[in-house]
Scaffold this motif. Structure first.
Motif, PDB file in Angstrom:
ATOM      1  N   VAL A 123      40.869  37.772  20.093  1.00  0.00           N
ATOM      2  CA  VAL A 123      40.076  38.725  19.781  1.00  0.00           C
ATOM      3  C   VAL A 123      38.529  37.658  19.066  1.00  0.00           C
ATOM      4  N   ASN A 124      37.731  37.736  19.633  1.00  0.00           N
ATOM      5  CA  ASN A 124      36.725  37.017  18.768  1.00  0.00           C
ATOM      6  C   ASN A 124      37.288  35.449  18.472  1.00  0.00           C
ATOM      7  N   ASN A 125      37.719  35.043  19.772  1.00  0.00           N
ATOM      8  CA  ASN A 125      38.793  33.422  19.672  1.00  0.00           C
ATOM      9  C   ASN A 125      39.535  33.617  18.466  1.00  0.00           C
ATOM     10  N   THR A 126      40.420  34.165  17.772  1.00  0.00           N
ATOM     11  CA  THR A 126      41.153  34.841  16.553  1.00  0.00           C
ATOM     12  C   THR A 126      42.396  35.005  16.914  1.00  0.00           C
ATOM     13  N   SER A 129      41.190  38.228  25.093  1.00  0.00           N
ATOM     14  CA  SER A 129      40.854  36.737  25.753  1.00  0.00           C
ATOM     15  C   SER A 129      42.961  36.259  25.654  1.00  0.00           C
ATOM     16  N   PHE A 130      43.841  35.531  26.648  1.00  0.00           N
ATOM     17  CA  PHE A 130      44.902  36.130  26.341  1.00  0.00           C
ATOM     18  C   PHE A 130      45.427  34.683  27.147  1.00  0.00           C
ATOM     19  N   GLN A 131      46.883  33.983  26.799  1.00  0.00           N
ATOM     20  CA  GLN A 131      46.977  32.505  27.637  1.00  0.00           C
ATOM     21  C   GLN A 131      48.318  32.639  28.112  1.00  0.00           C
ATOM     22  N   LEU A 132      49.103  33.028  29.118  1.00  0.00           N
ATOM     23  CA  LEU A 132      50.584  32.644  28.953  1.00  0.00           C
ATOM     24  C   LEU A 132      50.897  31.379  29.112  1.00  0.00           C
ATOM     25  N   SER A 186      43.619  42.994  36.646  1.00  0.00           N
ATOM     26  CA  SER A 186      44.614  42.522  37.385  1.00  0.00           C
ATOM     27  C   SER A 186      43.961  41.737  37.621  1.00  0.00           C
ATOM     28  N   PHE A 187      44.270  40.144  38.253  1.00  0.00           N
ATOM     29  CA  PHE A 187      44.240  38.303  37.688  1.00  0.00           C
ATOM     30  C   PHE A 187      44.534  37.924  39.299  1.00  0.00           C
ATOM     31  N   PRO A 188      44.271  37.464  39.908  1.00  0.00           N
ATOM     32  CA  PRO A 188      44.687  36.972  41.326  1.00  0.00           C
ATOM     33  C   PRO A 188      45.229  35.454  40.783  1.00  0.00           C
ATOM     34  N   LEU A 207      46.814  29.515  32.922  1.00  0.00           N
ATOM     35  CA  LEU A 207      47.429  31.207  32.433  1.00  0.00           C
ATOM     36  C   LEU A 207      46.454  31.556  31.628  1.00  0.00           C
ATOM     37  N   THR A 208      44.745  31.458  31.765  1.00  0.00           N
ATOM     38  CA  THR A 208      44.454  32.438  30.718  1.00  0.00           C
ATOM     39  C   THR A 208      43.096  33.249  31.454  1.00  0.00           C
ATOM     40  N   GLY A 209      42.769  33.951  30.917  1.00  0.00           N
ATOM     41  CA  GLY A 209      41.909  34.517  31.079  1.00  0.00           C
ATOM     42  C   GLY A 209      40.969  36.028  30.199  1.00  0.00           C
ATOM     43  N   THR A 210      40.782  36.815  31.140  1.00  0.00           N
ATOM     44  CA  THR A 210      39.630  37.823  29.604  1.00  0.00           C
ATOM     45  C   THR A 210      39.460  38.948  30.117  1.00  0.00           C
ATOM     46  N   PHE A 211      40.141  40.125  29.851  1.00  0.00           N
ATOM     47  CA  PHE A 211      39.545  41.325  29.604  1.00  0.00           C
ATOM     48  C   PHE A 211      39.380  42.047  29.169  1.00  0.00           C
TER      49      PHE A 211
END
Length: 491
Positions: free
Chosen positions: A51-54, A70-73, A103-105, A113-117
């Protein structure tokens, strides 16, 4: 119900729920066929949230606030394809956050495996977030560990309006009350404090033990609610006890005296009970501090307008008489406002209402009314004192209880906001028997007044020489006074 709480977005919420249900059904089918010929066990993915790059391990959001997460699997099955789904797992019957996109294709995501929601808090409480990797055929290929989510209650404008209006109404009501107080009765009460002693015994022996016992039987599986009930039971008299005593024909002087004395005693009695039993209910709470400044404010707050009313009675008796007559309508306005707008301000609490909360919300104050009244009757007190002792025992200072609870559970927020469900339930359900008693009293007084107005005085027969002349016909004038009559007798 949740769509109403979140202020809209019912369609997106339903679509999210449908998608989550389909994923859960898929997971169930996978588990049922796990013993079959070829059902791959879903692997566990590691997840890191930002959250806010933290980096963060807990998502903390306020109602109507939106976080960009943001998340990273860190792992995925070989030849994986399909969707990465972000879902909320709520233990209760309503959701606490809204997630979009959810959801993210996989083919559109980067190799790491990164994304933001976006995640918006919709309703206070606790929930969990989980990431699922679902294949195109619906097979669950991987899932992450759950991440804790906390949704805090937002400070709202109508909360501040309600607080300010209540302060003004209390000040007006207690000023009018001071105009109705008889200081001589208060002095006599303090010289022979039998009734205040009955009230103190009821408030600080019966009520704490009763609240602890009720919680033991009904909230043994919910320590937070049990704690809220117990701390409410340890609180001094207050709230609208003085107003209800006046409306129901009790001794206002005794009621004001008991409220003042019980709040002073609370400086010692409340910490004692909290120290003895609170830790047996909720071991992790911070009970080393009691908000004495708030308790002092509870003492001084009502006293100042009361003193003003007493001063008006001594210096401006005519003005005080008018204010005393306005006490009943002001009290009714106070009760209506607290019971309507107060419910609206704390409406979120009703989502946590269960039959157990409703039972204790009625049982604690109503048992207090009964016990205090019976004790006063056994001690042969007058009816007005019985009413005052009964009401002072049953109505407790829920504002003070809420303050103690929120501080004790500060590091477990928003648990404090959930725990106050019980004190608010008590405050909401307390007036029911009092309102019924007040309406019955008014109906009885109206019927009695009608009967008295229908009774005619003794009829006077003008032809009866023994009948005494009416006051309207007998006037002290020289024509019918005894002076000329005595002169005639001398002649």
């Amino acid at each position: 119900m949740v769509a109403v709480v979140s202020g809209g977005g019912a369609t997106s919420y339903l679509s999210q729920m449908v998608r989550q249900m389909s994923v859960k059904v898929t997971l169930l089918l996978v588990l049922l066929t796990a013993g079959g010929a070829r059902a791959d066990t879903p692997i566990v993915m590691g997840v890191q949230l930002f959250v806010n790059n933290t980096p963060t391990e807990v998502l903390d959001v306020t109602e109507k606030e939106t976080l960009v997460v943001s998340f990273q699997l860190d792992a995925q099955p070989e030849d994986a394809s399909g969707l990465v789904v972000v879902q909320e797992n709520s233990a209760d019957s309503f959701g606490h956050v809204k997630i979009w996109p959810d959801s993210f294709p996989l083919k559109e995501m980067e190799g790491d495996l990164t994304g933001t929601f976006n995640m918006t808090g919709t309703f206070l409480g606790f929930s969990k977030l989980q990431f699922l990797l679902v294949a195109p055929d619906g097979e669950l290929r991987a899932l992450s560990n759950e991440t804790n989510v906390m949704v805090q209650r937002a400070d709202k404008l109508h909360d501040q309006i309600f607080t300010a209006a209540m302060i003004i109404l209390v000040a007006i009501a207690y000023t009018n009350m001071g105009c109705a107080i008889d200081l001589e009765i208060i002095k006599r009460t303090l010289k022979k404090p039998v009734a205040p002693a009955i009230g103190l015994a009821s408030q600080y022996l019966f009520m704490p033990l009763t609240s602890y016992t009720l919680g033991y039987f009904l909230f043994s599986d919910s320590p937070a609610l049990w704690l809220g009930l117990f701390i409410n039971g340890c609180s001094p008299g207050g709230g609208g006890s003085n107003i209800w005593t006046y409306l129901l024909g009790g001794s206002l002087d005794l009621s004001v005296t008991m409220t003042f004395v019980s709040t002073i005693v609370a400086f010692g009695a409340m910490p004692m009970w909290v120290y003895l039993l609170a830790s047996t209910i909720f071991q992790d709470g911070n009970f080393d501090y009691i908000p004495y400044s708030k308790m002092a404010l509870m003492v001084v707050g009502p006293v100042l307008p009361c003193v003003l009313g007493v001063a008006l009675k001594m210096l401006l008796p005519k003005v005080a008489k008018v204010l005393e007559k306005l006490l009943t309508p002001v009290a009714v306005i106070f009760i209506i406002f607290a019971s309507t707008f107060g419910v609206y301000v704390n409406f979120y609490i009703f989502y946590y209402f269960t039959w157990k909360v409703a039972v204790v919300g009625m049982a604690l104050p109503w048992l207090g009314f009964l016990f205090g009244g019976v004790m006063a009757i056994l001690c042969k007190r007058q009816f007005a004192e019985v009413v005052a002792v009964s009401i002072e025992t049953g109505i407790q200072n829920t504002g003070l209880a809420i303050g103690v609870i929120k501080f004790a559970l500060q590091k477990f927020s928003p648990l404090g906001d959930i725990t106050v469900v019980v004190p608010v339930a008590v405050a909401t359900l307390t007036p029911i028997p009092l309102l019924l008693a007040f309406l019955s009293k008014r109906l009885y007084e109206r019927r009695r007044r009608s009967k008295l107005e229908g009774i005619d005085g003794p009829c006077e027969n003008p032809d009866d020489p023994t009948a005494s002349p009416s006051s309207s016909n007998l006037k002290m004038t020289p024509a019918n006074s005894q002076t000329p009559l005595s002169r005639d007798l001398k002649k």
